[in-house]
Design a protein around this motif. Structure first.
Motif, PDB file in Angstrom:
ATOM      1  N   HIS A  21     -13.227  28.033   4.382  1.00 44.81           N
ATOM      2  CA  HIS A  21     -13.018  26.646   4.023  1.00 44.81           C
ATOM      3  C   HIS A  21     -14.199  26.087   3.240  1.00 44.81           C
ATOM      4  CE1 HIS A  21     -12.326  22.311   4.747  1.00 44.81           C
ATOM      5  NE2 HIS A  21     -11.072  22.695   4.645  1.00 44.81           N
ATOM      6  N   LEU A  43      -7.471  32.242   5.752  1.00 45.49           N
ATOM      7  CA  LEU A  43      -6.954  31.022   6.368  1.00 45.49           C
ATOM      8  C   LEU A  43      -5.517  31.195   6.822  1.00 45.49           C
ATOM      9  CD1 LEU A  43      -8.532  28.216   4.186  1.00 45.49           C
ATOM     10  CD2 LEU A  43      -9.133  28.961   6.470  1.00 45.49           C
ATOM     11  N   SER A  44      -4.732  31.941   6.074  1.00 42.01           N
ATOM     12  CA  SER A  44      -3.334  32.076   6.482  1.00 42.01           C
ATOM     13  C   SER A  44      -3.241  32.869   7.764  1.00 42.01           C
ATOM     14  CB  SER A  44      -2.463  32.669   5.382  1.00 42.01           C
ATOM     15  OG  SER A  44      -2.618  34.037   5.300  1.00 42.01           O
ATOM     16  N   ASN A  78      -7.495  32.374   0.963  1.00 42.57           N
ATOM     17  CA  ASN A  78      -6.146  32.093   1.434  1.00 42.57           C
ATOM     18  C   ASN A  78      -5.708  33.072   2.500  1.00 42.57           C
ATOM     19  OD1 ASN A  78      -5.693  29.864  -0.131  1.00 42.57           O
ATOM     20  ND2 ASN A  78      -4.707  30.987  -1.795  1.00 42.57           N
ATOM     21  N   ARG A 133     -14.670  26.771  -0.574  1.00 46.62           N
ATOM     22  CA  ARG A 133     -13.788  26.188  -1.590  1.00 46.62           C
ATOM     23  C   ARG A 133     -14.515  25.221  -2.527  1.00 46.62           C
ATOM     24  NH1 ARG A 133      -8.089  26.662   1.264  1.00 46.62           N
ATOM     25  NH2 ARG A 133      -7.474  28.170  -0.312  1.00 46.62           N
ATOM     26  N   ASN A 134     -15.413  24.434  -1.963  1.00 46.95           N
ATOM     27  CA  ASN A 134     -16.132  23.487  -2.826  1.00 46.95           C
ATOM     28  C   ASN A 134     -16.997  24.187  -3.869  1.00 46.95           C
ATOM     29  OD1 ASN A 134     -15.226  20.929  -2.279  1.00 46.95           O
ATOM     30  ND2 ASN A 134     -16.646  20.564  -0.598  1.00 46.95           N
ATOM     31  N   PRO A 135     -17.862  25.116  -3.433  1.00 46.32           N
ATOM     32  CA  PRO A 135     -18.661  25.832  -4.426  1.00 46.32           C
ATOM     33  C   PRO A 135     -17.794  26.496  -5.494  1.00 46.32           C
ATOM     34  CG  PRO A 135     -19.438  26.357  -2.230  1.00 46.32           C
ATOM     35  CD  PRO A 135     -18.216  25.533  -2.069  1.00 46.32           C
ATOM     36  N   LEU A 136     -16.706  27.117  -5.086  1.00 45.04           N
ATOM     37  CA  LEU A 136     -15.832  27.778  -6.054  1.00 45.04           C
ATOM     38  C   LEU A 136     -15.235  26.767  -7.031  1.00 45.04           C
ATOM     39  CD1 LEU A 136     -13.916  30.390  -3.881  1.00 45.04           C
ATOM     40  CD2 LEU A 136     -15.606  30.838  -5.649  1.00 45.04           C
ATOM     41  N   ALA A 137     -14.834  25.610  -6.485  1.00 47.36           N
ATOM     42  CA  ALA A 137     -14.258  24.583  -7.357  1.00 47.36           C
ATOM     43  C   ALA A 137     -15.276  24.136  -8.400  1.00 47.36           C
ATOM     44  CB  ALA A 137     -13.798  23.392  -6.523  1.00 47.36           C
ATOM     45  N   ASP A 188     -10.448  32.853  -4.327  1.00 50.94           N
ATOM     46  CA  ASP A 188      -9.545  31.882  -3.706  1.00 50.94           C
ATOM     47  C   ASP A 188      -8.463  32.600  -2.914  1.00 50.94           C
ATOM     48  OD1 ASP A 188      -7.005  29.587  -4.748  1.00 50.94           O
ATOM     49  OD2 ASP A 188      -8.491  29.339  -3.162  1.00 50.94           O
ATOM     50  N   LYS A 242      -4.089  30.580  10.518  1.00 41.29           N
ATOM     51  CA  LYS A 242      -3.197  29.435  10.657  1.00 41.29           C
ATOM     52  C   LYS A 242      -1.781  29.820  11.064  1.00 41.29           C
ATOM     53  CE  LYS A 242      -5.370  25.656   9.045  1.00 41.29           C
ATOM     54  NZ  LYS A 242      -6.407  25.651   8.025  1.00 41.29           N
TER      55      LYS A 242
END
Lengths: 468, 119
Positions: A259, A306-307, A303, A262-266, A299, A310
């Motif tokens: 999680h 996380l999947s 996913n 994600r910011n650094p990648l963005a 990414d 989740k």
């Protein structure tokens, strides 16, 4: 002493009476006259009654009376000279009967007591032998004095071999066993003392011991009574629980890391895109494209992680499962171009089969397994067989490849999250499959031969199960 | 073409870079990486488009969504989600339906710009 043959018993009665009579004669002859008439007969009658029973006792009494009648009173049978003799005889008979009766009663009580003790002993011993827990008594010197059947089984040795030997010989840590034993003497008891028994064939069994000292009526310590409890299953469950906890921790950590990435990648993605827009230079175009591509890949990894963490519920719909399967096959063939891998698809009559399932999860499952099949075939030619058939209320899907196969030791861990033998990948693919299929109340099994190939079989219920 | 954007994302680089990209497309953009400041901006100004990160310190993207929609119901709001699924967001179900779209991080920038153009 009591003969079962009635003839013998009664004959003995007569013999006893005879002996009594002979004794009388002997005493009178060697010691002198004046001996009370019936006195020698009483002991013999008592003897007969006690050992042979009421009947023989009475017979001995009768025989004695007759003998006295005939030879002592010298009158013949039932001939009396005076009233005293009659009374004397009657009293004798009465005494004889009483003595026989009393002896019989005594004998019967004895028999009852013995029988009661025997039954109690049997009952106690049966309990001991039936007990599932290995029970052992150990002397003050540490030698085994008695064992039950369960102990025989858990050690793999016979009763004879066990009794007399040092009890600590049968454990993987004899010194600890002795310490435990010492503790029993010091404290009077020990409970839940962990030890490991080594069976004759080498198998080891984890147990917990409860042991106490046992004493006689006077309070003297006779030895130690020890009961073992097999905790192999308990330990196994604890290990599984520990493993599950660790995996859960890793899962949570992974999800958090994913999680946060994600910011650094963005930010990187935005900047790279901006550079590409600002500077149209063919020299750096490839690099900027690479950056963009690898961000997508990163990414995708996120996913996946996380999947996995989740997957908790499935969103059931009516789906054409074989269509999804064929879609995934087609997509995979696109992802692995330039290899001549023949994919044989065999779907039985129910091409249009509809089942209740979560389409996204099913796609995920098939993608993972088909990708694995392609990855396994690292030579340029290979064969993948895909079959789908229906059996009553279940659809079975088989995906088989003739690739490099999986080692036997790895098969046990194949569904574990983060387990992978590949240099690239998170090791979550099969873990996700496992979870998703279990949520559908289906099953997934993997068979493999190292060097020959792997076969994955998935079964899914056609109708959604109530507790899915 | 003079649509006014407000971008609020608590990652400074993301907020600034995204704002710059959209400015270069010709739009007016205010951006901040502090959601408190974002709330003030909403109060003070009128925006046509809002792009808010879902999870931030202080007010969340959903809070800002409600605020901006209150002020201007025709405002198109995009929620940036760093989480894979919509489950967590569905907790605020009524509110989610107010959002024009959910955007994933990291961004598919082309697609994002495309969305902006057709508002």
């Amino acid at each position: 002493m009591r003969f079962s043959n009635h003839f013998v018993r009664y004959a003995l009665a007569l013999v006893a009476a005879g002996l009594a009579f002979v004794l009388r004669i002997a005493i009178v002859h060697f010691v002198g006259p004046g001996l009370p008439t019936y006195i020698t007969f009483y002991p013999f009658i008592m003897f007969v009654a006690i050992f042979e029973g009421l009947g023989p006792g009475l017979l001995a009494t009768m025989a004695s009376a007759i003998m006295v009648n005939y030879w002592v009173l010298a009158q013949g049978i039932f001939k009396f000279e005076n009233a005293v003799d009659v009374v004397g005889q009657i009293l004798f008979l009465g005494m004889g009967m009483l003595m026989s009766g009393a002896a019989e009663r005594y004998r019967r009580d004895q028999k009852k007591s013995v029988e009661a003790i025997r039954l109690a002993n049997n009952y106690n011993r049966n309990l001991i032998e039936t007990s599932l827990d290995p029970l052992t008594t150990i002397s003050a010197k540490g030698k085994i004095t008695d064992v039950n059947q369960a102990t025989i089984e858990v050690t793999g040795l016979s009763r004879e071999k066990l009794i007399g030997t040092d009890f600590s010989d049968y454990f993987t840590e004899p010194e600890r066993a002795r310490q435990g034993y010492q503790q029993v003497f010091d404290k009077g008891l020990v409970s839940d003392y962990p030890l490991t028994i080594r069976r004759k064939d080498g198998k080891i069994i984890d147990v917990l011991y409860n042991a106490v000292v046992y004493k006689d009526d006077k309070g003297n310590v006779l030895g130690v009574f020890a009961a073992a409890r097999d905790v192999t299953l308990l330990k196994k469950a604890e290990t599984e629980l520990e493993k599950a906890r660790r995996l859960a921790d890793i899962g949570t950590l992974a999800a958090t890391v994913a999680h946060e990435l994600r910011n650094p990648l963005a930010a990187i993605g935005l900047s790279a895109w901006h550079i590409k827009k600002m500077i149209k230079d063919p020299r750096i175009e490839t690099d900027l494209n690479t950056i963009g591509r690898r961000i997508s890949e990163a990414d995708q990894i996120i996913n996946n992680i996380l999947s996995y963490s989740k997957i908790k519920i499935s969103r059931f719909q009516v789906v054409k499962i074989n269509s999804i399967l064929k879609e995934c096959i087609d997509e995979a063939m696109g992802r692995f171009p330039g290899q001549t891998i023949a994919v044989n698809v065999k779907i039985d009559r129910t091409e249009d089969l509809s089942i209740e399932a979560d389409p996204l999860q099913m796609k995920e499952v098939f993608n993972n397994i088909i990708n694995n099949a392609f990855d396994a075939i690292n030579k340029n030619t290979g064969i993948i067989d895909v079959e789908s058939c229906v059996n009553e209320s279940i659809v079975s899907i088989l995906i088989k490849d003739n690739g490099e196969g999986i080692e036997r030791e790895h098969l046990k861990k194949i569904f574990d999250p983060f387990f992978t033998t590949k240099t690239k990948g998170t090791g979550l693919g099969l873990a996700v499959c496992n979870l998703a299929i279990r949520l559908h109340n289906g099953s997934i099994t993997i068979e493999s031969d190292k060097g020959k190939g792997t076969a994955v079989t998935i079964t899914l219920p056609i109708r959604r199960q109530k507790d899915a | 073409m003079h649509k006014k954007f407000l971008i609020v994302d608590d990652d400074t680089d993301v907020s600034n870079s995204l704002a710059m990209l959209i400015r270069e497309e010709g739009y007016l953009v205010d951006n901040t990486s502090d959601s408190g400041e974002g709330a003030l901006l909403i109060e003070k100004n009128r925006y046509d488009v809002g792009i808010f990160d879902y999870k931030m310190k202080g007010l969340s993207g959903i809070d800002l969504l409600k605020m901006i929609k209150n002020k201007n119901p025709r405002c198109a709001v995009f929620i940036i989600s760093g989480t894979l699924d919509i489950d967590t967001l569905s907790a605020d179900e009524n509110v989610i339906s107010l959002a024009a779209s959910i955007i994933n991080k990291p961004f598919d920038i082309e697609a994002l710009l495309q969305k902006m153009r057709i508002i």
